[in-house]
Every structure is written in C-alpha cells, then in structure tokens.
Design a protein around this motif. Structure first.
Motif, PDB file in Angstrom:
ATOM      1  N   ASP A  39       0.878  -1.168   0.000  1.00 21.01           N
ATOM      2  CA  ASP A  39       0.000   0.000   0.000  1.00 21.01           C
ATOM      3  C   ASP A  39       0.912   1.213   0.000  1.00 21.01           C
ATOM      4  N   ILE A  40       1.011   1.915  -1.125  1.00 22.29           N
ATOM      5  CA  ILE A  40       1.976   3.006  -1.235  1.00 22.29           C
ATOM      6  C   ILE A  40       1.605   4.212  -0.366  1.00 22.29           C
ATOM      7  N   THR A  41       0.385   4.238   0.174  1.00 24.37           N
ATOM      8  CA  THR A  41       0.028   5.326   1.091  1.00 24.37           C
ATOM      9  C   THR A  41       0.485   5.048   2.516  1.00 24.37           C
ATOM     10  N   ASP A  42       1.057   3.867   2.754  1.00 24.17           N
ATOM     11  CA  ASP A  42       1.505   3.467   4.078  1.00 24.17           C
ATOM     12  C   ASP A  42       3.026   3.286   4.062  1.00 24.17           C
ATOM     13  N   PRO A  43       3.781   4.216   4.665  1.00 26.30           N
ATOM     14  CA  PRO A  43       5.244   4.108   4.643  1.00 26.30           C
ATOM     15  C   PRO A  43       5.762   2.781   5.193  1.00 26.30           C
ATOM     16  N   ASP A  44       5.100   2.218   6.207  1.00 24.66           N
ATOM     17  CA  ASP A  44       5.542   0.933   6.750  1.00 24.66           C
ATOM     18  C   ASP A  44       5.410  -0.180   5.711  1.00 24.66           C
ATOM     19  N   SER A  45       4.324  -0.138   4.931  1.00 27.36           N
ATOM     20  CA  SER A  45       4.111  -1.132   3.885  1.00 27.36           C
ATOM     21  C   SER A  45       5.170  -1.010   2.801  1.00 27.36           C
ATOM     22  N   VAL A  46       5.497   0.221   2.423  1.00 24.72           N
ATOM     23  CA  VAL A  46       6.531   0.451   1.399  1.00 24.72           C
ATOM     24  C   VAL A  46       7.878  -0.055   1.905  1.00 24.72           C
ATOM     25  N   GLY A  47       8.240   0.289   3.127  1.00 26.67           N
ATOM     26  CA  GLY A  47       9.501  -0.170   3.693  1.00 26.67           C
ATOM     27  C   GLY A  47       9.587  -1.676   3.773  1.00 26.67           C
ATOM     28  N   ALA A  48       8.488  -2.309   4.174  1.00 25.64           N
ATOM     29  CA  ALA A  48       8.464  -3.770   4.282  1.00 25.64           C
ATOM     30  C   ALA A  48       8.652  -4.424   2.919  1.00 25.64           C
ATOM     31  N   LEU A  49       8.064  -3.844   1.877  1.00 27.34           N
ATOM     32  CA  LEU A  49       8.230  -4.391   0.533  1.00 27.34           C
ATOM     33  C   LEU A  49       9.705  -4.357   0.120  1.00 27.34           C
ATOM     34  N   PHE A  50      10.353  -3.232   0.321  1.00 28.52           N
ATOM     35  CA  PHE A  50      11.760  -3.130  -0.062  1.00 28.52           C
ATOM     36  C   PHE A  50      12.626  -4.083   0.757  1.00 28.52           C
ATOM     37  N   ASP A  51      12.294  -4.266   2.026  1.00 28.22           N
ATOM     38  CA  ASP A  51      13.029  -5.234   2.852  1.00 28.22           C
ATOM     39  C   ASP A  51      12.878  -6.646   2.291  1.00 28.22           C
ATOM     40  N   GLU A  52      11.662  -6.967   1.867  1.00 30.45           N
ATOM     41  CA  GLU A  52      11.371  -8.308   1.337  1.00 30.45           C
ATOM     42  C   GLU A  52      12.058  -8.549  -0.001  1.00 30.45           C
ATOM     43  N   VAL A  53      12.050  -7.529  -0.849  1.00 29.94           N
ATOM     44  CA  VAL A  53      12.571  -7.674  -2.214  1.00 29.94           C
ATOM     45  C   VAL A  53      14.091  -7.743  -2.245  1.00 29.94           C
ATOM     46  N   GLY A  54      14.751  -6.974  -1.404  1.00 30.73           N
ATOM     47  CA  GLY A  54      16.213  -6.976  -1.395  1.00 30.73           C
ATOM     48  C   GLY A  54      16.808  -6.162  -2.523  1.00 30.73           C
ATOM     49  N   ASP A  55      17.932  -6.611  -3.063  1.00 31.02           N
ATOM     50  CA  ASP A  55      18.672  -5.849  -4.067  1.00 31.02           C
ATOM     51  C   ASP A  55      17.862  -5.648  -5.342  1.00 31.02           C
ATOM     52  N   ILE A  56      17.850  -4.398  -5.827  1.00 31.61           N
ATOM     53  CA  ILE A  56      17.152  -4.096  -7.081  1.00 31.61           C
ATOM     54  C   ILE A  56      17.929  -3.055  -7.872  1.00 31.61           C
TER      55      ILE A  56
END
Length: 197
Positions: A39-56
């Motif tokens: 959910d791009i309106t939720d900073p925690d959700s955005v941060g969690a996605l990047f943590d999950e995805v790793g290197d990009i």
C-alpha cells in the motif's frame, strides 16, 4: 536487471511488466491485490516491501488513485485523497528507493496526460500529476549515486476503451507505445524527464 514494478496488476503496470520482462528483466510484481502486497500510502508497507525484495536495479511505480468529479463538486478532502494516494504514495516509494536501488539504477514514476490536456472532471488528477512531475524534475537533480528519476505520462490507453469517451478528441496510446516509454525510462540515460506518450 532486477526491476520492481509497483501497481503491476493495473492496466499500465501490466504493460510495463510484460515489456520489461520481454527484454530480459527479472520483474518483481507488487500491488495492493497481488501475492506481494504493498500500500503506497503506508510508509511501513513500502519499507516492508523493499526489505522483502532486497537488491534491485530499478523501480517502476504505476499506482495511485484520484477522484474524478466536476471542479465545482471537488472538496478539499477529494484533492487531499488524490495527493495522498497518487502523489505522496509515489514520492514515498521514490524516497525509499533512493536508499535501496543500486548505484546507477533508476526510479520511474507514472503521471498522465491531464497535466497537458484538460478533461472535464480532471482537476484533482491534474493537480496530483503536476505535483509529481515537479518532484521528478527537482529530485532527479539531487539524486545520489547516479540514480536516475523519470516519469512516464501516458495518454488514455487503447486497452481501456471504457475511458475513451471521457478523453474527447485524444488519441488512445497502444500497449507498445506505453511499454517503450518505460523501456526508455528504465534502460535509457534520461534523467529528470517526463516522457509523454
């Protein structure tokens, strides 16, 4: 190239994902309704996605909603909703991506034709798009580690005929045209550019 596409289940995101995948990218799809949720309106959700995805290497955002109403009916809350979802949501992704994308990587946001061609009921959308485009111009000039920031600004999509009557007199753009714009933003050398399609 490892590319994260946020909004990958929408009409634009699907095209960007398919085009980049066809060019050999390892595409990681995320959206509010996909297996990898964000959910791009939720900073925690955005941060969690990047943590999950790793290197990009690159990030594409084709997400965010805006209200469409006659300008005399739009409320402050309507404008705020559009800015929160489309503008601040994409800016939050860019903010986090600037810390996570590899050196020389890219961030591509998505705006739309309403910053250059008005339609009835489009004032809130034009406001959100215009703010995003202004952000891209300035953020790209300051981005660290040779990271490039661009926006793709498509006209009404040929694959969305239910919207054509709202965009009177405008030329619907094909999936190929839209896909090529994302290729230019992600693989090219442009920076701080709004790529109109």
């Amino acid at each position: 190239m490892r590319t994260l596409i946020i909004g990958a289940t929408g009409n634009i995101g699907k095209v960007a994902a398919a085009t980049l995948e066809g060019r050999g990218h390892e595409v990681i799809r995320a959206s509010r309704s996909s297996e990898r949720r964000v959910d791009i309106t939720d900073p925690d959700s955005v941060g969690a996605l990047f943590d999950e995805v790793g290197d990009i290497d690159s990030v594409v955002v084709a997400s965010g909603s805006v209200p469409f109403k006659p300008v005399t009916e739009l409320t402050r809350q309507d404008y705020l909703a559009g800015l929160t979802s489309k503008t601040l949501g994409q800016i939050e992704v860019a903010r986090v991506a600037l810390q996570r994308v590899h050196d020389g990587g890219s961030i591509t946001l998505t705006t739309g034709v309403l910053t250059r061609e008005p339609i009835a009921t489009g004032a809130a959308a034009a406001t959100a798009n215009g703010a995003l485009e202004a952000f891209v111009l300035t953020a790209a000039a300051e981005a660290p580690r040779s990271i490039r920031i661009n926006a793709v600004s498509p006209n009404v999509l040929a694959n969305s005929p239910h919207y054509h009557s709202t965009f009177v007199g405008q030329r619907p753009v094909t999936d190929e045209e839209v896909g090529n714009a994302y290729v230019l933003a992600v693989e090219g050398i442009s920076n701080g550019r709004v790529i109109a399609v």
